[in-house]
Write a protein that holds these residues in place. Structure first.
Motif, PDB file in Angstrom:
ATOM      1  N   LEU A 147      44.750  51.387  35.886  1.00  0.00           N
ATOM      2  CA  LEU A 147      43.304  50.278  36.155  1.00  0.00           C
ATOM      3  C   LEU A 147      42.423  50.475  34.954  1.00  0.00           C
ATOM      4  CD1 LEU A 147      42.870  50.159  40.356  1.00  0.00           C
ATOM      5  CD2 LEU A 147      43.398  48.317  38.697  1.00  0.00           C
ATOM      6  N   GLU A 148      42.223  51.480  34.736  1.00  0.00           N
ATOM      7  CA  GLU A 148      41.110  51.937  34.750  1.00  0.00           C
ATOM      8  C   GLU A 148      41.672  51.046  32.567  1.00  0.00           C
ATOM      9  OE1 GLU A 148      38.588  55.988  32.262  1.00  0.00           O
ATOM     10  OE2 GLU A 148      40.595  56.040  32.680  1.00  0.00           O
ATOM     11  N   PRO A 149      42.246  51.530  31.865  1.00  0.00           N
ATOM     12  CA  PRO A 149      42.820  50.720  30.631  1.00  0.00           C
ATOM     13  C   PRO A 149      42.907  48.814  30.503  1.00  0.00           C
ATOM     14  CG  PRO A 149      44.817  52.084  31.056  1.00  0.00           C
ATOM     15  CD  PRO A 149      44.112  52.059  31.878  1.00  0.00           C
ATOM     16  N   LEU A 150      42.237  48.328  31.865  1.00  0.00           N
ATOM     17  CA  LEU A 150      42.822  47.133  31.732  1.00  0.00           C
ATOM     18  C   LEU A 150      41.095  46.259  32.738  1.00  0.00           C
ATOM     19  CD1 LEU A 150      45.031  45.919  34.214  1.00  0.00           C
ATOM     20  CD2 LEU A 150      45.256  45.743  32.031  1.00  0.00           C
ATOM     21  N   LEU A 151      40.250  47.550  32.406  1.00  0.00           N
ATOM     22  CA  LEU A 151      38.518  47.084  32.776  1.00  0.00           C
ATOM     23  C   LEU A 151      38.095  46.135  31.164  1.00  0.00           C
ATOM     24  CD1 LEU A 151      37.677  50.021  35.444  1.00  0.00           C
ATOM     25  CD2 LEU A 151      38.510  47.538  35.566  1.00  0.00           C
ATOM     26  N   CYS A 188      30.014  55.275  38.064  1.00  0.00           N
ATOM     27  CA  CYS A 188      31.034  55.591  37.388  1.00  0.00           C
ATOM     28  C   CYS A 188      31.779  54.802  38.148  1.00  0.00           C
ATOM     29  CB  CYS A 188      31.786  57.168  38.247  1.00  0.00           C
ATOM     30  SG  CYS A 188      33.166  57.095  38.178  1.00  0.00           S
ATOM     31  N   ARG A 189      32.631  53.987  36.740  1.00  0.00           N
ATOM     32  CA  ARG A 189      33.298  52.774  37.045  1.00  0.00           C
ATOM     33  C   ARG A 189      34.034  53.207  38.024  1.00  0.00           C
ATOM     34  NH1 ARG A 189      34.673  49.019  32.292  1.00  0.00           N
ATOM     35  NH2 ARG A 189      33.333  48.445  31.310  1.00  0.00           N
ATOM     36  N   ARG A 190      34.973  53.667  38.757  1.00  0.00           N
ATOM     37  CA  ARG A 190      35.764  54.501  39.339  1.00  0.00           C
ATOM     38  C   ARG A 190      35.104  54.259  41.198  1.00  0.00           C
ATOM     39  NH1 ARG A 190      40.254  59.225  40.227  1.00  0.00           N
ATOM     40  NH2 ARG A 190      41.233  58.943  41.844  1.00  0.00           N
ATOM     41  N   THR A 191      34.020  54.593  41.363  1.00  0.00           N
ATOM     42  CA  THR A 191      33.614  54.635  42.024  1.00  0.00           C
ATOM     43  C   THR A 191      32.615  53.394  42.559  1.00  0.00           C
ATOM     44  OG1 THR A 191      32.594  57.057  41.809  1.00  0.00           O
ATOM     45  CG2 THR A 191      31.571  55.811  43.670  1.00  0.00           C
ATOM     46  N   VAL A 192      32.326  52.417  41.565  1.00  0.00           N
ATOM     47  CA  VAL A 192      32.337  51.244  41.529  1.00  0.00           C
ATOM     48  C   VAL A 192      33.837  50.128  41.980  1.00  0.00           C
ATOM     49  CG1 VAL A 192      31.457  48.903  40.490  1.00  0.00           C
ATOM     50  CG2 VAL A 192      30.441  51.176  39.508  1.00  0.00           C
ATOM     51  N   LEU A 193      34.677  50.497  41.327  1.00  0.00           N
ATOM     52  CA  LEU A 193      35.841  49.856  41.594  1.00  0.00           C
ATOM     53  C   LEU A 193      35.479  50.212  42.601  1.00  0.00           C
ATOM     54  CD1 LEU A 193      37.723  47.948  40.376  1.00  0.00           C
ATOM     55  CD2 LEU A 193      39.446  50.006  39.326  1.00  0.00           C
ATOM     56  N   ASP A 194      35.997  51.280  43.681  1.00  0.00           N
ATOM     57  CA  ASP A 194      36.469  51.866  45.371  1.00  0.00           C
ATOM     58  C   ASP A 194      35.359  51.290  46.050  1.00  0.00           C
ATOM     59  OD1 ASP A 194      38.538  53.768  44.974  1.00  0.00           O
ATOM     60  OD2 ASP A 194      36.716  55.264  44.623  1.00  0.00           O
ATOM     61  N   ALA A 195      34.114  51.173  45.244  1.00  0.00           N
ATOM     62  CA  ALA A 195      33.205  50.326  46.380  1.00  0.00           C
ATOM     63  C   ALA A 195      33.677  49.134  46.130  1.00  0.00           C
ATOM     64  CB  ALA A 195      31.762  50.196  45.875  1.00  0.00           C
ATOM     65  N   ILE A 196      34.091  48.220  45.117  1.00  0.00           N
ATOM     66  CA  ILE A 196      34.768  46.650  45.588  1.00  0.00           C
ATOM     67  C   ILE A 196      35.748  46.115  46.695  1.00  0.00           C
ATOM     68  CG2 ILE A 196      35.332  44.787  44.508  1.00  0.00           C
ATOM     69  CD1 ILE A 196      33.812  45.798  41.899  1.00  0.00           C
ATOM     70  N   PHE A 197      36.863  47.610  46.359  1.00  0.00           N
ATOM     71  CA  PHE A 197      37.527  47.511  47.119  1.00  0.00           C
ATOM     72  C   PHE A 197      37.919  47.646  48.310  1.00  0.00           C
ATOM     73  CE2 PHE A 197      41.521  48.512  43.841  1.00  0.00           C
ATOM     74  CZ  PHE A 197      41.178  47.189  43.315  1.00  0.00           C
ATOM     75  N   VAL A 225      41.227  54.401  45.590  1.00  0.00           N
ATOM     76  CA  VAL A 225      42.049  53.932  43.956  1.00  0.00           C
ATOM     77  C   VAL A 225      42.540  55.455  44.028  1.00  0.00           C
ATOM     78  CG1 VAL A 225      42.148  53.621  41.671  1.00  0.00           C
ATOM     79  CG2 VAL A 225      40.557  51.991  43.367  1.00  0.00           C
ATOM     80  N   THR A 226      44.136  55.420  43.954  1.00  0.00           N
ATOM     81  CA  THR A 226      44.174  56.529  43.355  1.00  0.00           C
ATOM     82  C   THR A 226      44.222  57.046  42.319  1.00  0.00           C
ATOM     83  OG1 THR A 226      46.638  55.867  43.243  1.00  0.00           O
ATOM     84  CG2 THR A 226      45.610  57.009  45.889  1.00  0.00           C
ATOM     85  N   ASP A 227      44.693  58.009  41.764  1.00  0.00           N
ATOM     86  CA  ASP A 227      44.540  59.152  40.397  1.00  0.00           C
ATOM     87  C   ASP A 227      45.369  58.062  39.534  1.00  0.00           C
ATOM     88  OD1 ASP A 227      42.980  60.904  41.007  1.00  0.00           O
ATOM     89  OD2 ASP A 227      43.719  62.497  41.134  1.00  0.00           O
TER      90      ASP A 227
END
Length: 264
Positions: A15-19, A36-45, A7-9
């Motif tokens: 995406l962050e406000p929608l989680l 970190c939620r961003r890292t978790v989302l990166d892993a799922i992607f 996920v880019t900046d």
């Protein structure tokens, strides 16, 4: 940073406000989230884009069991579908259109099932010679996903379409017109008109043409299936549960739409 899936900046700002909010912020106690939620989302992607097993996640991501637990928790709360629908509405509004579509295009695609797909949720598509599952999708005129239903591959297109258009009608009362290929002709057309007030137009191939020909309206849904198939987890069905396969499709489209919004 994995360029094909991370996920880019700009994407994260969208995406962050929608989680869904963390569990410890809902007034029921609990400890703060460890990763970190961003890292978790990166892993799922990364799993969806690369088509790997959960336990094959690289070590620079959170533990696979933690990532999978968050994935399933958000499936149960329908969070993935809410994120997907919010991004689709943003794209439609950004294109100067209403968030509520008035027309849709439907089609289906059979995919082979892995050994984790078992029981009555898998079948054999005699026409495509595929043993697995079939996904029936409806998209708007721009190719954005509106509804999806996953069945055994043995289910005929017109039978699966009955569930698809029912789901579509429940989500969008504004839709009045559907385009479909010749596999949907017959009783489904009459049933949609009499029961759901949906007009189904069949777009057939012409016998007068030779070679490749772009068919009106139908190319839109075929392009969407191409977008989905770029994500290797969706090329073959590895999910034990059909709702998890539907979620993989939603995550693939979330990645596509969030990148498009980030470019804007």
């Amino acid at each position: 940073m994995y360029p094909s899936s991370s996920v880019t900046d700009a994407q994260w700002a969208i995406l962050e406000p929608l989680l869904p909010p963390p569990g410890n912020t809902r007034g029921h106690g609990g400890r703060p989230e460890k990763h970190c939620r961003r890292t978790v989302l990166d892993a799922i992607f990364y799993v969806v884009r690369g088509g790997i097993a959960w336990r094959q996640l690289p070590s620079d991501f959170p533990p696979a069991t933690t990532v999978y637990a968050i994935f399933t928790r958000w499936v149960a709360s329908r969070a993935w579908r809410r994120i997907h629908d919010a991004l689709r509405d943003q794209l439609r509004v950004g294109d100067g259109r209403s968030p509520l579509p008035t027309a849709a295009v439907i089609d289906s695609q059979s995919v082979k099932g892995a050994d984790t797909v078992h029981g009555p949720t898998r079948g054999f598509d005699a026409g495509k010679k595929i043993n697995g599952r079939k996904r029936h999708i409806a998209v708007d005129t721009g190719g954005l996903l509106l509804a999806i239903v996953v069945t055994a591959a043995s289910i005929q297109d017109r039978d699966g379409a009955l569930r698809l258009v029912t789901t579509l009608r429940a989500a969008f009362s504004t839709i009045t017109l559907l385009w479909a290929d010749g596999g949907y002709s017959g009783r489904m057309v009459a049933w949609s008109k009499s029961v759901l007030s949906l007009t189904v137009q069949i777009v057939k191939r012409s016998d007068d043409t030779t070679g490749f020909t772009v068919l009106p309206r139908r190319w839109v849904v075929e392009r969407t299936l191409g977008w989905i198939s770029r994500h290797r987890r969706c090329v073959r069905d590895y999910e034990t549960r059909p709702d998890h396969h539907e979620t993989m499709i939603h995550i693939a489209m979330i990645a596509v739409m969030s990148r498009r919004l980030a470019r804007r």
